[in-house]
Design a protein around this motif. Structure first.
Motif, PDB file in Angstrom:
ATOM      1  N   LEU A 184      53.712  35.126  38.505  1.00 40.36           N
ATOM      2  CA  LEU A 184      53.512  33.942  38.503  1.00 40.36           C
ATOM      3  C   LEU A 184      52.311  33.546  37.440  1.00 40.36           C
ATOM      4  O   LEU A 184      52.669  32.988  36.913  1.00 40.36           O
ATOM      5  N   LEU A 185      51.742  34.622  37.026  1.00 37.48           N
ATOM      6  CA  LEU A 185      50.471  34.467  36.660  1.00 37.48           C
ATOM      7  C   LEU A 185      50.833  34.391  34.763  1.00 37.48           C
ATOM      8  O   LEU A 185      51.766  35.542  34.436  1.00 37.48           O
ATOM      9  N   SER A 186      50.222  34.251  34.397  1.00 42.45           N
ATOM     10  CA  SER A 186      50.059  34.305  32.932  1.00 42.45           C
ATOM     11  C   SER A 186      49.259  35.779  32.161  1.00 42.45           C
ATOM     12  O   SER A 186      48.422  35.895  33.177  1.00 42.45           O
TER      13      SER A 186
ATOM     14  N   GLN B  15      39.692  41.646  43.946  1.00 45.97           N
ATOM     15  CA  GLN B  15      41.126  41.286  43.007  1.00 45.97           C
ATOM     16  C   GLN B  15      41.821  40.317  43.957  1.00 45.97           C
ATOM     17  O   GLN B  15      42.992  39.593  43.504  1.00 45.97           O
ATOM     18  N   MET B  16      42.135  40.951  44.775  1.00 49.35           N
ATOM     19  CA  MET B  16      43.419  40.697  45.636  1.00 49.35           C
ATOM     20  C   MET B  16      42.915  39.057  45.978  1.00 49.35           C
ATOM     21  O   MET B  16      43.606  37.848  45.816  1.00 49.35           O
TER      22      MET B  16
ATOM     23  N   LYS C  59      41.828  38.842  34.332  1.00 46.78           N
ATOM     24  CA  LYS C  59      40.940  38.340  34.578  1.00 46.78           C
ATOM     25  C   LYS C  59      41.016  39.007  35.585  1.00 46.78           C
ATOM     26  O   LYS C  59      39.872  39.139  36.368  1.00 46.78           O
ATOM     27  N   VAL C  60      42.529  38.985  36.692  1.00 49.77           N
ATOM     28  CA  VAL C  60      41.640  39.601  37.690  1.00 49.77           C
ATOM     29  C   VAL C  60      41.796  40.891  37.300  1.00 49.77           C
ATOM     30  O   VAL C  60      41.251  41.544  39.141  1.00 49.77           O
ATOM     31  N   ALA C  61      42.302  41.734  36.906  1.00 43.35           N
ATOM     32  CA  ALA C  61      42.284  43.131  36.911  1.00 43.35           C
ATOM     33  C   ALA C  61      41.032  43.712  36.445  1.00 43.35           C
ATOM     34  O   ALA C  61      40.076  44.219  36.766  1.00 43.35           O
ATOM     35  N   ARG C  62      39.645  42.443  35.774  1.00 41.13           N
ATOM     36  CA  ARG C  62      38.987  43.159  35.657  1.00 41.13           C
ATOM     37  C   ARG C  62      37.474  42.941  36.825  1.00 41.13           C
ATOM     38  O   ARG C  62      35.969  43.428  36.816  1.00 41.13           O
TER      39      ARG C  62
END
Length: 332
Positions: free
Chosen positions: A24-26, A42-43, A32-35
């Protein structure tokens, strides 16, 4: 003006739900989550972003024909577009705001994510002539015994708030009041859009006991069971084995919501708040339990034109989960 509050537990997700959220994410959001380095952070970063997209789609869908925007096409979770204010506050893109009239804000702390949606229910206004944006801010706070509250009082609380807090009997009561005030103050600076550029000492909230008059529309709806009293995570959510020691996240069936919280301005620092204190505003306060509390603030962005939309606010609350949101959004 309709305000919807969504309370969502920040639980671990299985592989299928994690993949569904990621889809669902761009591309920018995935980066940004991976950072985030810590797995839990991260979760949470993934869940917060995916939940917001699902809540926006579910909220728009649930309004049916009660809004001037109801004739618009349904927007899928992955199609929402965001922009950011000068101080980093997120909002819908200008085009999507004009087509939906939705404002949102979110906050998370500990085990809980809180998302707030606001939409004007004026059926006479064309969708493409939305009113000036409403300042909407929410904050949920977990009371933490490790926080050294007394040094913080001098830096971020007004003298009025500090004096009122220190007058309470016992450290436990003072600690509860500290986080109650912090939730309200955070919600307010988020509503003004100024963030920490607005001095937290430039205004004060009065939480004297006799000023807390609960309103009756604090019913919390659960979407996953009709006879819900307490949310059993092991029954309704797929949890990994290492999380099974946390058997329950409990919420009462009704949450008292306190309106008309008094806002006081400190004259010597009022100019730090620019013109936001001259605007129309309204703040609310509630507690989930002894550990969690939340603040909700509304600031009308057009202080020059008399407007009664803050006088006709209706607030509803809903308990949901990422699995329920993903299921509901799969049909969109």
């Amino acid at each position: 003006m309709n305000i919807e509050l969504f309370f969502i537990p920040l639980t671990e997700m299985d592989a299928a739900s994690t993949s569904a959220c990621m889809a669902l994410l761009s591309e920018d959001e995935r980066a940004k989550v991976a950072r985030y380095r810590a797995p839990k952070a991260q979760m949470n970063g993934l869940l917060v972003r995916a939940a917001l997209r699902c809540v926006l789609s579910q909220g728009l869908q649930s309004r049916g024909g009660s809004s001037a925007y109801s004739s618009l096409r349904q927007i899928a979770p992955q199609d929402w577009c965001f922009e950011y204010g000068a101080k980093g506050k997120p909002s819908l893109s200008h085009e999507q705001f004009l087509s939906t009239g939705i404002e949102f804000n979110l906050s998370h702390s500990g085990d809980w994510l809180l998302i707030a949606l606001a939409q004007d229910d004026d059926t006479d206004a064309p969708a493409n002539t939305a009113q000036p944006r409403l300042g909407l801010g929410v904050d949920i706070e977990r009371s933490r015994a490790s926080t050294h509250i007394y040094p913080i009082l001098n830096h971020y609380f007004s003298p009025i708030e500090a004096e009122s807090l220190l007058a309470l009997e016992g450290e436990d009561a003072q600690r509860q009041r500290f986080f109650d005030l912090w939730a309200l103050k955070e919600s307010y600076i988020k509503a003004t859009g100024l963030g920490l550029a607005q001095s937290l000492k430039s205004f004060a909230f009065d939480l004297a006991p006799n000023s807390l008059l609960a309103i009756d529309d604090g019913a919390l709806q659960a979407v996953e069971t009709r006879n819900w009293v307490e949310l059993k995570l092991q029954e309704y959510f797929a949890l990994p084995s290492q999380a099974k020691h946390r058997c329950y996240l409990q919420l009462p069936s009704r949450i008292p919501l306190y309106p008309n919280i008094k806002l006081l301005i400190e004259p010597e620092t009022a100019q730090d708040a620019t013109s936001s204190h001259a605007q129309h505003w309204r703040s609310y306060f509630g507690r989930l339990d002894e550990e969690y509390r939340f603040g909700l603030s509304l600031v009308d962005g057009d202080s020059l034109v008399p407007d009664d939309r803050l006088e006709r606010v209706t607030i509803s609350m809903q308990l949901t989960s990422i699995t329920a949101l993903l299921s509901a959004c799969s049909a969109i």
